[in-house]
Motif scaffolding. Structure first.
Motif, mmCIF file in Angstrom:
data_model
loop_
_atom_site.group_PDB
_atom_site.id
_atom_site.type_symbol
_atom_site.label_atom_id
_atom_site.label_comp_id
_atom_site.label_asym_id
_atom_site.label_seq_id
_atom_site.Cartn_x
_atom_site.Cartn_y
_atom_site.Cartn_z
ATOM 1 N N MET B 41 0.909 -1.178 -0.258
ATOM 2 C CA MET B 41 0.381 -0.183 0.160
ATOM 3 C C MET B 41 0.997 0.982 0.191
ATOM 4 S SD MET B 41 -2.106 0.970 3.061
ATOM 5 C CE MET B 41 -0.675 1.101 4.033
ATOM 6 N N PRO B 42 0.337 1.592 -1.194
ATOM 7 C CA PRO B 42 1.445 2.771 -1.201
ATOM 8 C C PRO B 42 1.065 4.174 -0.327
ATOM 9 C CG PRO B 42 0.694 3.524 -3.171
ATOM 10 C CD PRO B 42 -0.318 2.052 -2.166
ATOM 11 N N TYR B 43 0.916 4.148 0.753
ATOM 12 C CA TYR B 43 0.711 5.448 1.773
ATOM 13 C C TYR B 43 1.243 4.698 3.095
ATOM 14 C CZ TYR B 43 -2.892 5.525 -2.061
ATOM 15 O OH TYR B 43 -3.532 5.332 -3.671
ATOM 16 N N GLY B 44 1.290 5.690 4.369
ATOM 17 C CA GLY B 44 1.420 5.129 5.252
ATOM 18 C C GLY B 44 0.185 4.890 6.210
ATOM 19 N N ALA B 45 0.504 3.802 6.926
ATOM 20 C CA ALA B 45 -0.719 3.569 7.919
ATOM 21 C C ALA B 45 -1.398 3.726 9.002
ATOM 22 C CB ALA B 45 0.007 2.524 9.168
ATOM 23 N N GLY B 46 -2.559 3.885 8.792
ATOM 24 C CA GLY B 46 -3.315 4.241 9.170
ATOM 25 C C GLY B 46 -4.648 5.049 8.982
ATOM 26 N N GLY B 47 -4.550 5.529 7.570
ATOM 27 C CA GLY B 47 -4.586 5.751 6.581
ATOM 28 C C GLY B 47 -6.358 5.145 5.932
ATOM 29 N N SER B 48 -7.800 5.679 5.265
ATOM 30 C CA SER B 48 -8.423 4.641 5.328
ATOM 31 C C SER B 48 -8.126 4.237 3.619
ATOM 32 C CB SER B 48 -9.705 5.737 4.330
ATOM 33 O OG SER B 48 -9.173 6.496 3.604
ATOM 34 N N ASP B 69 -0.281 -10.769 4.072
ATOM 35 C CA ASP B 69 0.093 -9.233 4.954
ATOM 36 C C ASP B 69 -0.085 -8.002 4.124
ATOM 37 O OD1 ASP B 69 1.728 -10.646 6.902
ATOM 38 O OD2 ASP B 69 3.463 -11.276 5.771
ATOM 39 N N VAL B 70 0.105 -7.219 5.045
ATOM 40 C CA VAL B 70 -0.123 -5.845 4.825
ATOM 41 C C VAL B 70 1.225 -5.096 4.663
ATOM 42 C CG1 VAL B 70 -1.592 -3.540 4.852
ATOM 43 C CG2 VAL B 70 -2.766 -5.676 5.014
ATOM 44 N N VAL B 71 1.856 -4.311 3.688
ATOM 45 C CA VAL B 71 2.896 -3.721 4.057
ATOM 46 C C VAL B 71 3.017 -2.336 3.609
ATOM 47 C CG1 VAL B 71 5.296 -3.577 2.947
ATOM 48 C CG2 VAL B 71 4.470 -5.939 3.314
ATOM 49 N N SER B 72 3.539 -1.265 4.133
ATOM 50 C CA SER B 72 3.111 -0.058 3.883
ATOM 51 C C SER B 72 4.531 0.803 3.915
ATOM 52 C CB SER B 72 2.674 0.296 5.483
ATOM 53 O OG SER B 72 3.203 2.632 5.160
ATOM 54 N N MET B 73 4.160 0.963 1.867
ATOM 55 C CA MET B 73 5.747 1.825 1.814
ATOM 56 C C MET B 73 5.315 3.371 0.853
ATOM 57 S SD MET B 73 7.086 -0.919 -0.357
ATOM 58 C CE MET B 73 8.063 -2.470 0.156
ATOM 59 N N PRO B 74 5.273 4.187 2.053
ATOM 60 C CA PRO B 74 5.091 5.517 1.922
ATOM 61 C C PRO B 74 6.282 6.097 0.752
ATOM 62 C CG PRO B 74 5.221 5.592 3.899
ATOM 63 C CD PRO B 74 5.892 3.666 3.705
ATOM 64 N N LEU B 82 5.440 1.697 -5.439
ATOM 65 C CA LEU B 82 4.765 0.247 -6.914
ATOM 66 C C LEU B 82 5.639 0.148 -7.756
ATOM 67 C CD1 LEU B 82 2.370 2.668 -6.729
ATOM 68 C CD2 LEU B 82 2.427 2.866 -9.293
ATOM 69 N N GLN B 83 7.081 0.365 -7.090
ATOM 70 C CA GLN B 83 8.527 -0.068 -7.805
ATOM 71 C C GLN B 83 8.729 -1.464 -7.112
ATOM 72 O OE1 GLN B 83 10.932 2.335 -9.280
ATOM 73 N NE2 GLN B 83 11.679 0.273 -9.553
ATOM 74 N N PHE B 84 8.405 -1.845 -5.811
ATOM 75 C CA PHE B 84 8.989 -2.625 -5.275
ATOM 76 C C PHE B 84 7.196 -4.303 -6.011
ATOM 77 C CE2 PHE B 84 7.590 -5.844 -1.930
ATOM 78 C CZ PHE B 84 9.199 -5.795 -1.153
ATOM 79 N N VAL B 85 6.435 -3.485 -6.172
ATOM 80 C CA VAL B 85 5.923 -4.733 -6.648
ATOM 81 C C VAL B 85 6.017 -4.428 -7.962
ATOM 82 C CG1 VAL B 85 3.183 -4.899 -7.643
ATOM 83 C CG2 VAL B 85 3.883 -3.302 -5.051
ATOM 84 N N LEU B 255 -10.604 2.856 -5.940
ATOM 85 C CA LEU B 255 -9.758 2.383 -5.213
ATOM 86 C C LEU B 255 -10.083 0.602 -6.100
ATOM 87 C CD1 LEU B 255 -8.218 2.327 -2.900
ATOM 88 C CD2 LEU B 255 -9.831 0.923 -1.420
ATOM 89 N N LEU B 256 -8.700 0.147 -6.349
ATOM 90 C CA LEU B 256 -8.216 -1.053 -7.086
ATOM 91 C C LEU B 256 -7.513 -1.887 -6.230
ATOM 92 C CD1 LEU B 256 -8.393 0.234 -10.570
ATOM 93 C CD2 LEU B 256 -10.070 -0.510 -9.978
ATOM 94 N N VAL B 257 -7.388 -3.300 -6.679
ATOM 95 C CA VAL B 257 -5.997 -3.786 -6.286
ATOM 96 C C VAL B 257 -5.740 -4.168 -7.905
ATOM 97 C CG1 VAL B 257 -5.265 -6.525 -5.374
ATOM 98 C CG2 VAL B 257 -7.711 -5.021 -4.447
#
Lengths: 162, 325, 504
Positions: B41-48, B69-74, B82-85, B255-257
């Motif tokens: 998830m390219p955003y910080g933890a805790g958002g919607s 697992d959910v990984v936050s990469m802001p 995005l690069q990681f994916v 909002l897409l996966v």
């Protein structure tokens, strides 16, 4: 010329050249136009401050030189640094860290950690013996593995080893 | 306090503490294997977005046959995620969850290693409806009053939005093109800062997503004046759309996966189905309602791809129009 | 009302809840002590489990982790000069000096007590005067924030005794480092030297840990190497000087010493509580600002930077006093004022409670239980800290030859783990090199970090104010609060120079 004077002159030179280089970059660089205030307003202010403090440091050196009190130039509680030792430590630790982290990404966290820790202990620990170089690094590796892989579930690219 | 639930709770956290959650049940879908799936998830933890990702992780795991697992990469404005994916092995175990500003807008405006088409949407989770709001005692209390005031005195109203060209800024640009009104655009760090400024009376208008202001609207602190969507928002049913007010501007943000396009289509299909199944479960729906995540109409692969294509076209149009100015 | 308190305390003091608080504090202290990792990260990891827990238990766990983490950061700050969390950076200035003088236990105890006092003050403010303080916080728009940032920068730069010019210079360098990345107004990428990974800017953790910790650890490494090649100490002497030579019974914090730190602790508690209530200002700013103010008002300002217990107390209490007040904007308006508050907001949402004005009225019982838990967790923090500190001060005295390499590795891996970002590790090492260079040229490092922390906020606030004011510079003094800050800054500088003159 004493150490402190060289140090202060160097400091002034670094600060001044940073400030001037920055101002040149503002003149020549491509800054996207922004509404009402130029988009480089904050960096520009910082560069002015750099130049002002550079001039200030030079002025202080001059003042001390005129009063022939250059020996008092050193700020209170300034340390004398052992440049050779710092050089060794930078190359072993900082440059070593670059290779260590590349190894973490490509070879594997635990193996690289044990190896790097062994090197650091061997080079730095004043009373390192073969026994401690063999015992301590695997312990550090175990702690890192427990903490970062098991407890936190850190995300790493798939490594070669574990 | 129900002791049974407490026991389950203890067990759950004990499992976490000893050996990061073990939800794995490897009885179905053998092709995905037992390696954990990472939702980046390219955003910080805790958002919607984060909350939605965690609802997926908690519910889809048993259907996908492995832990999620959910990984936050802001980092780097989300580009690092995005690069990681994009760099991950194309086996469907590293997937992305994001709105269009990361995959479409930034890909079009920044230099990236990928094109818009390199992202293959597999699940369409929900549509966010950008909403304009003001402080409750502000002289503007409706779309009409806003447009009238902005026409009378151009550039007198300050409009707070998050990052430039984000999904709460593009609709404003579209509306200004449609109506010819002009506002002062004030970028903020995000919804929180915009709301602080509105409540403190520092700025006139702001744009955000409905779930984040529902409680302020209900308590009468702010008034939501209009929604940039085809239909009204479920959580703010009294707020008209801009279409109802006669301005043909609507810009919902899906909002897409996604997987990266190099992932084989059979795996894309499989992932899409197991996530859908997980989200249709009762627990997932309860969680979604609690979090106002709007996961009651999750759509699969075809819908996701269609809406992604449409959104791409629209974003391209807006960006072209901005560049012309 | 009495009914409510009884019900809430039944919720809050349920054995399971208490157990979770203990577990949380223990986890928080441990993670906080590791450079790069903080309570925030542990909270993020535990979010999915919140849904499966009773709200009171989940709150207990999260609150425990948060508070433990705030104090835990000071353990490695004092023991190795390596701040475990961003908030502990200011603690490391005096804390590490105190340890070098053989007083790790005094330093750690000062940190623990001031942390708990600051935290408790902040919690009480949250419970009793949240609403008025929230109203004040809302009056802070861009103009006021800019004045606040300017005030703290002046305060800290002028703090570097005898090195004001150098202090200003490094503060400017810190601001410039913060400018790297995306322009907040136009969105253009700037000053990245063509490196795409820098487009999002430098993160706080690698810069802070690099500047303070990596540079310190490398200097320690240099000293170790010199001793090794010169064989300054043979094994026996080394052992004796480090382990047996350290007598923990002589390193007890006395009542007189504790009392002497109280003024600094109260300053920290007040500053931290106030800064914590402002959305977006942050723990590190609070810690540095109270450190600066405590020095101004101290009877022995010359001790600061040389292991002053007052310095430790002010920084640590300022850092921890953000703990309760950071929830004020969240409770009052649903605005998360910090990363931690955002995570708690997410936890509330997952438990079916919407942060915002109706949070208290819709969930009175559980929120009152949370209030009890907040206070109780401080007690747990105190007790656990007290029990563990003797061991921590011994760890601090383990032979540096083995400790320094391990701390160095933990800092690298911890920094990576905080954001799963490889770029962060390169930034960490670069910041370390920068810190070493600046130390060699005897620049102070604290103003640089402060410049970096407030740089983005100051720039955004300045440019937002200018946009709102239509490009007129006078807009910056069109607010009474802002004028107040500017006057306070000048008054403090004047006071301090006069005080110095009087001493000479």
């Amino acid at each position: 010329m004493n150490h402190t004077l060289i140090k202060e002159l160097l400091a002034a030179a670094v600060v001044l050249s940073l400030g001037i280089a920055g101002l040149i970059h503002i003149q020549l660089g491509a800054w996207r136009p922004a509404p009402l205030v130029p988009s480089y307003i904050m960096p520009q202010t910082a560069y002015y401050f750099l130049i002002a403090s550079g001039v200030w440091i030079l002025g202080a050196i001059g003042l001390f030189a005129i009063r022939k009190r250059l020996a008092n130039l050193a700020p209170p509680n300034a340390e004398q640094h052992d440049l050779i030792a710092v050089g060794v430590s930078v190359s072993v630790m900082l440059i070593g860290a670059v290779f260590y982290f590349l190894a973490v990404l490509n070879i594997g966290l635990v193996v690289s950690t044990v190896l790097f820790n062994a090197i650091l202990v061997a080079v730095l620990a004043p009373n390192a013996s073969l026994k401690t170089v063999l015992i301590v690094p695997p312990l550090v590796g175990l702690v890192v593995w427990l903490l970062f892989i098991k407890l936190i579930g850190m995300t790493l690219p798939t490594p070669l080893l574990f | 306090m129900h002791i049974k639930r407490a026991k389950i709770a203890t067990a759950v956290s004990a499992a976490f503490l000893t050996c990061a959650a073990g939800f794995a049940t490897a009885d179905n879908t053998p092709s995905l294997g037992n390696d954990p799936i990472r939702i980046v998830m390219p955003y910080g933890a805790g958002g919607s977005t984060d909350i939605t990702a965690r609802i997926i992780a908690a519910n889809a795991a048993e259907h996908c046959g492995t832990r999620i697992d959910v990984v936050s990469m802001p980092g780097a404005g989300g580009m690092e995620g995005l690069q990681f994916v994009a760099d991950a092995e194309p086996n469907g175990h590293t997937i992305l969850m994001a709105d269009y500003s990361a995959t479409i807008t930034q890909t079009l405006t920044e230099e990236t290693d990928w094109e818009v088409e390199d992202w293959a949407p597999i699940v369409h989770l929900t549509d966010w409806k950008p909403t304009v709001y003001v402080k409750a005692d502000h002289e503007i209390q409706s779309i009409e009053e806003w447009v009238a005031l902005a026409e009378a005195e151009p550039n007198s109203l300050v409009f707070g939005h998050a990052d430039p060209l984000s999904l709460v800024h593009l609709p404003l640009v579209l509306l200004e093109m449609e109506t010819g009104i002009q506002n002062v655009h004030l970028p903020t760090t995000g919804g929180g800062e915009t709301r602080t400024m509105i409540l403190g009376g520092h700025i006139d208008l702001g744009m955000t997503l409905p779930p984040s202001i529902v409680s302020n609207v209900n308590s009468g602190e702010v008034t939501a004046i209009g929604v940039f969507a085809d239909e009204r928002s479920d959580v703010l049913p009294d707020v008209p759309t801009f279409k109802e007010a006669g301005y043909d501007v609507s810009f919902e943000a899906p909002l897409l996966v996604y997987t990266y396009s190099s992932v084989p289509e059979s795996i894309q299909q499989e992932l899409s189905e197991c996530i859908m199944k997980g989200l249709e479960s009762d627990t997932a729906q309860t969680m979604s309602t609690q979090a106002s995540a709007g996961l009651n109409n999750v759509q699969g692969l075809e819908s996701a791809q269609a809406i992604y294509r449409d959104t791409t076209v629209r974003v391209k149009e807006v960006l072209a129009a901005i560049n012309e100015e | 009302m009495l009914d409510l308190i009884i019900q809430a305390s039944q919720l809050a003091f349920h054995p399971y809840v208490l157990m979770y608080v203990f577990l949380g504090v223990l986890l928080g202290i441990t993670l906080g002590a590791i450079p790069g990792l903080s309570g925030d990260m542990a909270i993020a990891l535990l979010l999915p489990f919140v849904f499966f827990l009773e709200p009171a238990m989940a709150m207990g766990l999260l609150v425990g982790i948060y508070k433990g983490g705030l104090f835990g950061g000071s353990i490695s700050a004092i023991s190795f000069g390596v701040p475990g969390t961003p908030g502990a950076a200011a603690t490391s200035i005096d804390g590490y000096q105190a340890k070098l003088k053989g007083k790790p236990s005094k330093a750690l105890h000062t940190a623990l007590y001031s942390s708990v006092i600051g935290d408790t003050t902040s919690d009480l403010v949250l419970i009793f005067i949240a609403v008025p303080l929230a109203a004040i916080a809302l009056t802070f728009g861009p103009i006021e924030f800019f004045a606040l940032y300017a005030f703290s920068l002046i305060l800290i730069a002028a703090l570097s005794q005898g090195m004001v010019a150098k202090g200003l210079a490094v503060a400017a360098i810190g601001i410039l480092l913060a400018m790297i990345g995306r322009d907040p107004i136009t969105g253009a990428v700037r000053l990245t030297f063509g490196i795409p990974g820098l487009a999002g800017g430098l993160s706080l953790i690698p810069v802070l840990i690099g500047i303070f910790a990596i540079s310190e650890v490398v200097f320690q490494g240099a000293k170790l190497w010199r001793r090794k090649v010169d064989k300054l100490m043979d094994d026996v002497a080394e052992q004796a000087s480090l382990l047996q030579g350290y007598d923990i019974s002589k390193d007890q914090l006395t009542w007189a010493e504790f009392k002497s730190t109280l003024k600094a602790t109260y300053i920290g508690a007040a500053v931290g509580t106030f800064i914590g209530a402002l959305p977006g200002a942050g723990q590190s700013l609070a810690a540095f600002m109270s450190y600066g103010l405590a020095q101004r008002f101290s009877k022995r300002p010359e001790e600061f930077g040389k292991g002053s217990l007052e310095g430790i107390a002010s920084a640590e209490s300022g850092n921890s006093a953000t703990a309760g007040s950071t929830f004020i904007p969240l409770f009052a308006f649903g605005i998360p004022g910090s990363a931690t508050a955002a995570l708690f907001g997410a936890a509330f949402i997952l438990m079916g409670m919407t942060p915002g004005p109706s949070l208290l009225s819709d969930n009175t019982e559980i929120i009152y239980a949370l209030f009890f838990t907040l206070i109780f967790a401080n007690l747990v923090n105190l007790v656990l800290g007290k029990l563990l500190l003797p061991y921590y001060s011994r760890i601090a005295m383990i032979q540096p030859g083995y400790m320094i390499p391990a701390v160095f590795i933990l800092a690298i891996v911890g920094t990576y783990a905080a954001n799963n970002s490889t770029m962060d590790v390169w930034v960490l090492l670069f910041a370390g090199l920068l810190g070493i260079t600046l130390k060699l040229l005897s620049f102070p490092l604290a103003p640089l970090v402060l410049g970096f922390i407030i740089g983005p906020g100051a720039e955004r606030a300045l440019r937002q104010s200018m946009i709102m004011g239509g490009g007129d510079w006078w807009v910056l003094v069109k607010s009474p609060i802002a004028i107040g800050f500017y006057i306070a800054a000048f008054a403090l500088i004047l006071l301090f120079t006069l005080a110095l003159r009087a001493k000479k």
